[in-house]
Design an enzyme around this catalytic site. Structure first.
Site, PDB file in Angstrom:
ATOM      1  N   GLY A  47      22.530 -10.425   8.144  1.00  0.00           N
ATOM      2  CA  GLY A  47      22.445  -9.610   9.360  1.00  0.00           C
ATOM      3  C   GLY A  47      23.798  -8.962   9.549  1.00  0.00           C
ATOM      4  O   GLY A  47      24.311  -8.320   8.641  1.00  0.00           O
ATOM      5  N   GLU A  48      24.402  -9.213  10.682  1.00  0.00           N
ATOM      6  CA  GLU A  48      25.721  -8.634  10.957  1.00  0.00           C
ATOM      7  C   GLU A  48      26.608  -9.748  11.521  1.00  0.00           C
ATOM      8  O   GLU A  48      26.344 -10.263  12.607  1.00  0.00           O
ATOM      9  CB  GLU A  48      25.545  -7.473  11.944  1.00  0.00           C
ATOM     10  CG  GLU A  48      26.823  -6.834  12.391  1.00  0.00           C
ATOM     11  CD  GLU A  48      27.726  -6.450  11.237  1.00  0.00           C
ATOM     12  OE1 GLU A  48      27.273  -5.732  10.323  1.00  0.00           O
ATOM     13  OE2 GLU A  48      28.886  -6.892  11.237  1.00  0.00           O
ATOM     14  N   SER A  49      27.625 -10.105  10.751  1.00  0.00           N
ATOM     15  CA  SER A  49      28.405 -11.291  11.120  1.00  0.00           C
ATOM     16  C   SER A  49      29.119 -11.139  12.460  1.00  0.00           C
ATOM     17  O   SER A  49      29.273 -12.115  13.197  1.00  0.00           O
ATOM     18  CB  SER A  49      29.412 -11.619  10.016  1.00  0.00           C
ATOM     19  OG  SER A  49      30.276 -10.539   9.785  1.00  0.00           O
ATOM     20  N   CYS A  95      24.563 -13.816   2.755  1.00  0.00           N
ATOM     21  CA  CYS A  95      25.208 -12.562   3.156  1.00  0.00           C
ATOM     22  C   CYS A  95      26.038 -12.746   4.437  1.00  0.00           C
ATOM     23  O   CYS A  95      27.074 -13.388   4.386  1.00  0.00           O
ATOM     24  CB  CYS A  95      24.152 -11.464   3.252  1.00  0.00           C
ATOM     25  SG  CYS A  95      24.879  -9.844   3.002  1.00  0.00           S
ATOM     26  N   ILE A 125      23.244  -5.937   0.114  1.00  0.00           N
ATOM     27  CA  ILE A 125      23.180  -4.925   1.173  1.00  0.00           C
ATOM     28  C   ILE A 125      24.410  -5.087   2.062  1.00  0.00           C
ATOM     29  O   ILE A 125      24.535  -6.083   2.768  1.00  0.00           O
ATOM     30  CB  ILE A 125      21.904  -5.116   2.018  1.00  0.00           C
ATOM     31  CG1 ILE A 125      20.661  -5.119   1.114  1.00  0.00           C
ATOM     32  CG2 ILE A 125      21.806  -4.033   3.100  1.00  0.00           C
ATOM     33  CD1 ILE A 125      19.407  -5.618   1.804  1.00  0.00           C
ATOM     34  N   ARG A 126      25.321  -4.145   1.985  1.00  0.00           N
ATOM     35  CA  ARG A 126      26.623  -4.291   2.671  1.00  0.00           C
ATOM     36  C   ARG A 126      27.159  -5.709   2.439  1.00  0.00           C
ATOM     37  O   ARG A 126      27.622  -6.398   3.347  1.00  0.00           O
ATOM     38  CB  ARG A 126      26.492  -4.007   4.177  1.00  0.00           C
ATOM     39  CG  ARG A 126      26.206  -2.562   4.499  1.00  0.00           C
ATOM     40  CD  ARG A 126      26.186  -2.289   5.990  1.00  0.00           C
ATOM     41  NE  ARG A 126      25.186  -3.089   6.664  1.00  0.00           N
ATOM     42  CZ  ARG A 126      25.448  -3.995   7.599  1.00  0.00           C
ATOM     43  NH1 ARG A 126      26.675  -4.209   8.009  1.00  0.00           N
ATOM     44  NH2 ARG A 126      24.478  -4.673   8.144  1.00  0.00           N
ATOM     45  N   HIS A 149      20.917 -11.216  -0.655  1.00  0.00           N
ATOM     46  CA  HIS A 149      19.714 -11.667   0.050  1.00  0.00           C
ATOM     47  C   HIS A 149      18.717 -12.169  -0.996  1.00  0.00           C
ATOM     48  O   HIS A 149      18.083 -11.356  -1.669  1.00  0.00           O
ATOM     49  CB  HIS A 149      19.066 -10.494   0.796  1.00  0.00           C
ATOM     50  CG  HIS A 149      19.815 -10.023   1.991  1.00  0.00           C
ATOM     51  ND1 HIS A 149      19.458 -10.343   3.276  1.00  0.00           N
ATOM     52  CD2 HIS A 149      20.911  -9.246   2.096  1.00  0.00           C
ATOM     53  CE1 HIS A 149      20.297  -9.777   4.126  1.00  0.00           C
ATOM     54  NE2 HIS A 149      21.199  -9.103   3.428  1.00  0.00           N
ATOM     55  N   GLU A 165      15.974 -13.694  -0.224  1.00  0.00           N
ATOM     56  CA  GLU A 165      14.639 -13.715   0.400  1.00  0.00           C
ATOM     57  C   GLU A 165      13.918 -12.383   0.232  1.00  0.00           C
ATOM     58  O   GLU A 165      12.715 -12.296   0.370  1.00  0.00           O
ATOM     59  CB  GLU A 165      14.762 -14.087   1.894  1.00  0.00           C
ATOM     60  CG  GLU A 165      15.263 -12.998   2.839  1.00  0.00           C
ATOM     61  CD  GLU A 165      16.770 -12.727   2.750  1.00  0.00           C
ATOM     62  OE1 GLU A 165      17.442 -13.304   1.879  1.00  0.00           O
ATOM     63  OE2 GLU A 165      17.244 -11.902   3.549  1.00  0.00           O
TER      64      GLU A 165
HETATM   65  N1  GLN Z   1      28.279  -6.539   6.185  1.00  0.00           N
HETATM   66  C1  GLN Z   1      27.557  -7.442   7.027  1.00  0.00           C
HETATM   67  C2  GLN Z   1      28.510  -8.249   7.899  1.00  0.00           C
HETATM   68  O1  GLN Z   1      29.655  -8.052   7.893  1.00  0.00           O
HETATM   69  C3  GLN Z   1      26.671  -8.390   6.234  1.00  0.00           C
HETATM   70  C4  GLN Z   1      25.503  -7.649   5.644  1.00  0.00           C
HETATM   71  C5  GLN Z   1      24.283  -8.452   5.382  1.00  0.00           C
HETATM   72  O2  GLN Z   1      24.139  -9.584   5.860  1.00  0.00           O
HETATM   73  N2  GLN Z   1      23.380  -7.859   4.653  1.00  0.00           N
HETATM   74  O3  GLN Z   1      28.084  -9.119   8.590  1.00  0.00           O
END
Ligand code: GLN
Length: 207
Positions: A47-49, A79, A150-151, A187, A189
């Site tokens: 997700g987004e940390s 991630c 993904i990112r 990821h 999943e």
């Molecule tokens: N770049 C995201 C972050 O800093 C992580 C990306 C992801 O979980 N797919 O949290």
């Protein structure tokens, strides 16, 4: 029956739940303190940390989750989950917190931005050319284990006690384990092979 909690404050929750249920786990979503009771393992999804960090604080879950992970509950972080578990985060926001329980330095977005997302075969250590039996479509097949980046954070270095379980490009560390903690920069999943979840569940079953 073993009980797995998936942190569900945001991020890629449902795809993890599908795989864990396919593999026979009872799964609950963790959104509040009482959801932490009676768990045999927890998953911290991608997700987004920075958002996780904020929501973990406001929900009062930050310290309780840190405690059960440091007490040894089997944990899978993917991630953003890897970022949250690591001891040092590069390119993080100054107010972003992590649990600091996995002895690793990670660089946020180290594989580039959303537009640079990719899927790659994971080179598993100690395995048959990266081919593993994995449970897909209700039967076991030998497939290559793949992951979606993904990112994705880059694991810049790992400290003593961290086992490297998987790489890409024969050098980039993307899958690690330290005691009860498994973590991937990708990821697992999304690509629907179950290998990574199976290894985590094996640890959860052993307790
Ligand atoms: N770049 C995201 C972050 O800093 C992580 C990306 C992801 O979980 N797919 O949290």
């Amino acid at each position: 029956m073993f009980n797995i909690g998936v942190l569900a404050l945001q991020g890629d929750v449902d795809a993890h739940i599908d795989i864990l249920e396919l593999l026979g786990a009872r799964v609950c979503k963790i959104t509040k303190l009482s959801d932490l009771h009676g768990l045999d393992g927890i998953v911290i999804p991608g997700g987004e940390s920075t958002t996780f960090s904020m929501l973990l604080e406001s929900s009062g879950l930050f310290e309780p989750i840190k405690k059960i992970v440091s007490d040894g509950i089997p944990t899978l972080g993917t991630c953003a989950g890897l970022i949250l578990l690591s001891t040092k985060v590069l390119d993080g926001r100054s107010d972003q917190k992590s649990f600091g329980l996995l002895n690793a330095v990670v660089k946020r977005n180290g594989f580039g931005r959303q537009i640079s997302s990719f899927v790659d075969k994971i080179e598993l250590q100690d395995s048959n050319n990266g081919e593993e039996a994995t449970y897909i479509n209700e039967e076991y097949q030998t497939v290559k284990v793949t992951g979606a980046f993904i990112r994705a954070p880059k694991i810049v270095s790992v400290g003593p006690g961290v086992q490297v379980l998987g790489t890409i490009l024969q050098k980039e560390i993307v899958y690690v384990r330290e005691k009860n903690i498994f973590a991937t920069s990708f990821h697992p999943e999304i690509t629907r092979n179950t290998f990574i979840h199976e290894k985590f569940l094996d640890a959860a079953k052993k307790g």
